[in-house]
Design a protein around this motif. Structure first.
Motif, PDB file in Angstrom:
ATOM      1  N   ASN A 215       0.817  -1.218   0.000  1.00 24.42           N
ATOM      2  CA  ASN A 215       0.000   0.000   0.000  1.00 24.42           C
ATOM      3  C   ASN A 215       0.848   1.265   0.000  1.00 24.42           C
ATOM      4  O   ASN A 215       0.514   2.244  -0.671  1.00 24.42           O
ATOM      5  CB  ASN A 215      -0.928   0.025   1.215  1.00 24.42           C
TER       6      ASN A 215
ATOM      7  N   ARG B 166       0.746   4.147  -2.884  1.00 27.45           N
ATOM      8  CA  ARG B 166       0.426   5.546  -2.594  1.00 27.45           C
ATOM      9  C   ARG B 166       1.513   6.475  -3.127  1.00 27.45           C
ATOM     10  O   ARG B 166       1.228   7.474  -3.788  1.00 27.45           O
ATOM     11  CB  ARG B 166       0.255   5.756  -1.088  1.00 27.45           C
TER      12      ARG B 166
ATOM     13  N   GLU C 172       1.301   9.356  -6.151  1.00 27.14           N
ATOM     14  CA  GLU C 172       1.698  10.746  -5.931  1.00 27.14           C
ATOM     15  C   GLU C 172       2.744  11.193  -6.941  1.00 27.14           C
ATOM     16  O   GLU C 172       2.694  12.311  -7.431  1.00 27.14           O
ATOM     17  CB  GLU C 172       2.214  10.920  -4.498  1.00 27.14           C
TER      18      GLU C 172
END
Length: 75
Positions: free
Chosen positions: A57, A61, A65
């Motif tokens: 995870n 993420r 970004e």
């Protein structure tokens, strides 16, 4: 980490078996089989980012970004 090791084993084992058989018997596999086994082994590094992205995870993420241009990592 286990997924990375398993991926390595699955992708490199056909090439390893092919090379061991060739060394022991002196005969080579058909060119098409040799091609597939070699490229499976060589593609090992290609699959790592996909495995990381699927299973981690934090990596997912951060990669979102980076690709979306959102550099605010504190949110």
């Amino acid at each position: 980490m286990a997924a990375m090791s398993l991926g390595f084993i699955v992708l490199v084992t056909p090439w390893t078996i092919q090379e061991v058989v060739a060394a022991c018997t002196g005969s080579r596999a058909p060119p098409s089989l040799d091609f597939v086994a070699t490229w499976l082994a060589l593609s090992n590094s290609f699959w790592y980012p996909f495995i990381y992205w699927t299973l981690n995870n934090h990596f997912r993420r951060l990669s979102r970004e980076i690709f979306t241009g959102d550099n605010d990592l504190n949110t």
